[in-house]
Design an enzyme around this catalytic site. Structure first.
Site, PDB file in Angstrom:
ATOM      1  N   GLU A 108      54.724  41.854  32.210  1.00 33.27           N
ATOM      2  CA  GLU A 108      53.261  41.919  32.286  1.00 33.27           C
ATOM      3  C   GLU A 108      52.732  41.521  33.656  1.00 33.27           C
ATOM      4  O   GLU A 108      51.781  42.118  34.149  1.00 33.27           O
ATOM      5  CB  GLU A 108      52.659  41.005  31.211  1.00 33.27           C
ATOM      6  CG  GLU A 108      51.161  41.025  31.177  1.00 33.27           C
ATOM      7  CD  GLU A 108      50.584  40.143  30.076  1.00 33.27           C
ATOM      8  OE1 GLU A 108      49.362  39.987  30.083  1.00 33.27           O
ATOM      9  OE2 GLU A 108      51.342  39.630  29.240  1.00 33.27           O
ATOM     10  N   ASP A 109      53.325  40.526  34.279  1.00 30.39           N
ATOM     11  CA  ASP A 109      52.719  39.923  35.464  1.00 30.39           C
ATOM     12  C   ASP A 109      53.517  40.077  36.750  1.00 30.39           C
ATOM     13  O   ASP A 109      53.199  39.417  37.738  1.00 30.39           O
ATOM     14  CB  ASP A 109      52.470  38.439  35.202  1.00 30.39           C
ATOM     15  CG  ASP A 109      51.472  38.222  34.076  1.00 30.39           C
ATOM     16  OD1 ASP A 109      50.540  39.023  33.948  1.00 30.39           O
ATOM     17  OD2 ASP A 109      51.640  37.266  33.311  1.00 30.39           O
TER      18      ASP A 109
END
Length: 114
Positions: A105-106
């Protein structure tokens, strides 16, 4: 977040960029790789420590120098999740998932790389 590159605010620039943090807001301590393995080993003596260690290292490496607005290292959240999962004595696969849940996600890492 959709897995794209983090904005300056997401990388920890936020309103506190370039400012000294008050003493009460110093970053919290993060379990080390060995502390997490030892925590799991305390209830699961045959834990696959190489797997846990590799997931810890992968998350830490790929989050790199990212900082949260709080001043904490970005990887501190996945390590805290892994610690909470260990508190309820879950298996190492679940704890690995806790360590890796933010990587796709990051960061620039794709699910296939995990």
């Amino acid at each position: 977040m959709d897995g794209s590159t983090l904005s300056a605010k997401d990388e920890g620039a936020g309103d506190m960029a370039g400012t000294e943090r008050p003493a009460a807001e110093k970053p919290k301590d993060v379990l080390t790789r060995q502390q997490l393995i030892d925590k799991v080993r305390a209830y699961h003596p045959r834990v696959k420590s190489e797997l846990l260690g590799a997931a810890y290292d992968f998350a830490k490496t790929h989050h790199g120098e990212q900082m949260r607005d709080s001043g904490d290292a970005y990887y501190s959240h996945p390590v805290e999740v892994a610690s909470l999962l260990a508190d309820v004595k879950l298996d190492e696969i679940t704890i690995v998932a806790g360590l890796l849940h933010d990587v796709v996600e990051d960061t620039e890492i794709d699910i296939g790389d995990v």
